[in-house]
Write an enzyme that holds these catalytic residues in place. Structure first.
Site, PDB file in Angstrom:
ATOM      1  N   SER A   8       0.843  -1.198   0.000  1.00 25.88           N
ATOM      2  CA  SER A   8       0.000   0.000   0.000  1.00 25.88           C
ATOM      3  C   SER A   8       0.877   1.246   0.000  1.00 25.88           C
ATOM      4  O   SER A   8       1.673   1.462   0.926  1.00 25.88           O
ATOM      5  CB  SER A   8      -0.887   0.006   1.247  1.00 25.88           C
ATOM      6  OG  SER A   8      -1.398   1.309   1.450  1.00 25.88           O
ATOM      7  N   HIS A  33      -1.493  -1.324  -4.120  1.00 23.72           N
ATOM      8  CA  HIS A  33      -2.725  -0.929  -3.436  1.00 23.72           C
ATOM      9  C   HIS A  33      -2.741   0.584  -3.224  1.00 23.72           C
ATOM     10  O   HIS A  33      -1.825   1.149  -2.623  1.00 23.72           O
ATOM     11  CB  HIS A  33      -2.777  -1.669  -2.098  1.00 23.72           C
ATOM     12  CG  HIS A  33      -4.051  -1.500  -1.338  1.00 23.72           C
ATOM     13  ND1 HIS A  33      -5.180  -2.262  -1.576  1.00 23.72           N
ATOM     14  CD2 HIS A  33      -4.379  -0.681  -0.320  1.00 23.72           C
ATOM     15  CE1 HIS A  33      -6.143  -1.914  -0.733  1.00 23.72           C
ATOM     16  NE2 HIS A  33      -5.686  -0.943   0.043  1.00 23.72           N
ATOM     17  N   ASP A  35      -4.923   3.679  -1.651  1.00 24.78           N
ATOM     18  CA  ASP A  35      -5.995   4.021  -0.714  1.00 24.78           C
ATOM     19  C   ASP A  35      -6.538   5.405  -1.024  1.00 24.78           C
ATOM     20  O   ASP A  35      -5.819   6.403  -0.904  1.00 24.78           O
ATOM     21  CB  ASP A  35      -5.450   3.987   0.715  1.00 24.78           C
ATOM     22  CG  ASP A  35      -5.155   2.569   1.155  1.00 24.78           C
ATOM     23  OD1 ASP A  35      -6.095   1.754   1.163  1.00 24.78           O
ATOM     24  OD2 ASP A  35      -3.986   2.263   1.459  1.00 24.78           O
ATOM     25  N   MET A  37      -9.163   8.253  -0.011  1.00 25.41           N
ATOM     26  CA  MET A  37      -9.964   8.691   1.146  1.00 25.41           C
ATOM     27  C   MET A  37     -10.522  10.092   0.900  1.00 25.41           C
ATOM     28  O   MET A  37      -9.841  10.926   0.295  1.00 25.41           O
ATOM     29  CB  MET A  37      -9.084   8.715   2.404  1.00 25.41           C
ATOM     30  CG  MET A  37      -8.402   7.385   2.680  1.00 25.41           C
ATOM     31  SD  MET A  37      -7.518   7.419   4.247  1.00 25.41           S
ATOM     32  CE  MET A  37      -6.667   5.842   4.180  1.00 25.41           C
ATOM     33  N   HIS A  66      -8.619   1.090  -3.591  1.00 23.99           N
ATOM     34  CA  HIS A  66      -9.507   0.873  -2.445  1.00 23.99           C
ATOM     35  C   HIS A  66     -10.208   2.193  -2.158  1.00 23.99           C
ATOM     36  O   HIS A  66      -9.593   3.126  -1.642  1.00 23.99           O
ATOM     37  CB  HIS A  66      -8.642   0.402  -1.263  1.00 23.99           C
ATOM     38  CG  HIS A  66      -9.384   0.227   0.020  1.00 23.99           C
ATOM     39  ND1 HIS A  66      -8.728   0.056   1.227  1.00 23.99           N
ATOM     40  CD2 HIS A  66     -10.714   0.184   0.307  1.00 23.99           C
ATOM     41  CE1 HIS A  66      -9.623  -0.076   2.188  1.00 23.99           C
ATOM     42  NE2 HIS A  66     -10.831   0.005   1.666  1.00 23.99           N
ATOM     43  N   MET A  68     -12.297   4.493  -0.185  1.00 31.44           N
ATOM     44  CA  MET A  68     -12.898   4.776   1.123  1.00 31.44           C
ATOM     45  C   MET A  68     -13.565   6.135   1.013  1.00 31.44           C
ATOM     46  O   MET A  68     -13.163   7.116   1.654  1.00 31.44           O
ATOM     47  CB  MET A  68     -11.808   4.764   2.211  1.00 31.44           C
ATOM     48  CG  MET A  68     -11.342   3.360   2.550  1.00 31.44           C
ATOM     49  SD  MET A  68      -9.738   3.352   3.364  1.00 31.44           S
ATOM     50  CE  MET A  68      -8.688   3.421   1.926  1.00 31.44           C
ATOM     51  N   MET A 137     -11.523  -5.570   6.050  1.00 30.71           N
ATOM     52  CA  MET A 137     -10.666  -4.615   6.771  1.00 30.71           C
ATOM     53  C   MET A 137     -10.290  -5.215   8.121  1.00 30.71           C
ATOM     54  O   MET A 137     -11.157  -5.648   8.885  1.00 30.71           O
ATOM     55  CB  MET A 137     -11.405  -3.285   7.003  1.00 30.71           C
ATOM     56  CG  MET A 137     -11.574  -2.400   5.775  1.00 30.71           C
ATOM     57  SD  MET A 137     -10.043  -1.997   4.910  1.00 30.71           S
ATOM     58  CE  MET A 137      -9.097  -1.140   6.170  1.00 30.71           C
ATOM     59  N   PHE A 143      -6.259   5.161   8.292  1.00 33.51           N
ATOM     60  CA  PHE A 143      -4.847   5.411   8.580  1.00 33.51           C
ATOM     61  C   PHE A 143      -4.026   4.137   8.450  1.00 33.51           C
ATOM     62  O   PHE A 143      -4.532   3.049   8.743  1.00 33.51           O
ATOM     63  CB  PHE A 143      -4.681   5.966  10.001  1.00 33.51           C
ATOM     64  CG  PHE A 143      -5.456   7.231  10.213  1.00 33.51           C
ATOM     65  CD1 PHE A 143      -4.910   8.467   9.849  1.00 33.51           C
ATOM     66  CD2 PHE A 143      -6.745   7.200  10.719  1.00 33.51           C
ATOM     67  CE1 PHE A 143      -5.644   9.639  10.007  1.00 33.51           C
ATOM     68  CE2 PHE A 143      -7.485   8.363  10.881  1.00 33.51           C
ATOM     69  CZ  PHE A 143      -6.931   9.588  10.526  1.00 33.51           C
ATOM     70  N   ASP A 175      -6.567  -6.140   4.922  1.00 31.65           N
ATOM     71  CA  ASP A 175      -5.961  -4.815   4.851  1.00 31.65           C
ATOM     72  C   ASP A 175      -5.929  -4.178   6.237  1.00 31.65           C
ATOM     73  O   ASP A 175      -6.975  -3.894   6.822  1.00 31.65           O
ATOM     74  CB  ASP A 175      -6.806  -3.964   3.888  1.00 31.65           C
ATOM     75  CG  ASP A 175      -6.220  -2.591   3.633  1.00 31.65           C
ATOM     76  OD1 ASP A 175      -5.127  -2.295   4.142  1.00 31.65           O
ATOM     77  OD2 ASP A 175      -6.868  -1.815   2.897  1.00 31.65           O
ATOM     78  N   GLY A 176      -4.696  -3.963   6.730  1.00 30.21           N
ATOM     79  CA  GLY A 176      -4.531  -3.234   7.978  1.00 30.21           C
ATOM     80  C   GLY A 176      -3.810  -4.035   9.041  1.00 30.21           C
ATOM     81  O   GLY A 176      -4.268  -5.110   9.445  1.00 30.21           O
ATOM     82  N   GLY A 177      -2.639  -3.538   9.439  1.00 31.45           N
ATOM     83  CA  GLY A 177      -1.902  -4.163  10.531  1.00 31.45           C
ATOM     84  C   GLY A 177      -1.291  -5.517  10.186  1.00 31.45           C
ATOM     85  O   GLY A 177      -1.005  -6.311  11.081  1.00 31.45           O
TER      86      GLY A 177
END
Ligand code: DX5
Ligand code: ZN
Length: 234
Positions: A8, A33, A35, A37, A66, A68, A137, A143, A175-177
């Protein structure tokens, strides 16, 4: 299902996106990826179609957008025109999801549906057969650099069961962490496409980081329980 690693760019240096992507590409990134927003659906702002257009010029890796954002239908055609290969929209903001999925497909792109951590998998029941991929997610969107939400592991397992039940082999993207530690459990649970921001671009060597994540994911994929398509999970 084959593993795909999707770095990302949110975690990359925006003044050096070209070289960041080139490093990820050398490491074997399967998707880039992006993002998007809007400051409404999520409390942050990022990039739009012009950035996708520039990235598409410098990479042969498919661009995974993606969204958002609210009213994603308004912007889907311009992202398609800019060179996106895949677009995911959030189930929480789309009023006519079946229509939006068709719109993305008609433009010749892969259509994904994304779910926030608090959104039940049942919200996808009626479109599960139509999606090209599902984005689960694993943090609240907005973030990079957040901590993986542990409950996501069982959610991925349940999402896989739902897709299998309707006979859709569509991959699950997470997606995330996701890092060297969290990747194993989520892949064993059924995640196929791995978005990774901080664990690629905040590492000293992003190229090596992509390889490390892939090796960890592929090792974990061999530990998945055998799934019989069409069979309801016990
Ligand atoms: C968060 C974004 C993610 C983000 C992930 O809203 O959707 O794609 O870049 O970043 P990491 O991998 O650092 O959690
Ligand atoms: Zn994302």
């Amino acid at each position: 299902m084959s593993i795909r690693i999707a770095p990302s760019i949110l975690a990359a240096d925006f003044a050096a996106l070209g070289s960041s992507i080139a490093a990820a590409e050398r490491g074997g990134a399967d998707l880039i990826h992006v993002d998007v927003m809007d400051g409404h659906f999520v409390p942050n702002l990022t990039v739009g179609p012009p950035v996708v257009r520039s990235l598409a010029r410098v990479t042969s890796v498919p661009i995974d957008v993606h969204l958002m954002i609210e009213n994603p239908e308004r912007f889907i055609p311009s992202f398609a025109e800019s060179g996106a290969a895949l677009i995911s929209v959030h189930v929480e903001v789309v009023r006519h999801l079946n229509h939006t999925i068709s719109l993305i497909k008609e433009l010749g792109l892969k259509a994904g549906v994304a779910l926030n951590p608090s959104t039940p998998i049942g919200s996808l029941e009626e479109v599960a057969a139509d999606v090209d991929y599902v984005l689960v997610m694993t943090v609240n969107p907005g973030f990079g650099g957040q901590t993986y939400i542990g409950r996501s592991t069982s959610k991925v397992r349940a999402m896989r069961a739902l897709l299998d039940r309707v006979g859709n082999p569509a991959p699950i993207e997470v997606d995330g962490g996701i890092d060297e530690q969290t990747i194993a459990d989520v892949v064993v649970a059924g995640a196929d496409w791995i978005v990774a921001g901080s664990s690629v671009f905040h590492r000293k060597d992003p190229e090596a980081a992509v390889r490390t994540l892939r090796a960890a994911a592929e090792a974990a994929a061999t530990r998945r329980p055998h799934v019989i398509p069409g069979r309801r999970e016990a």
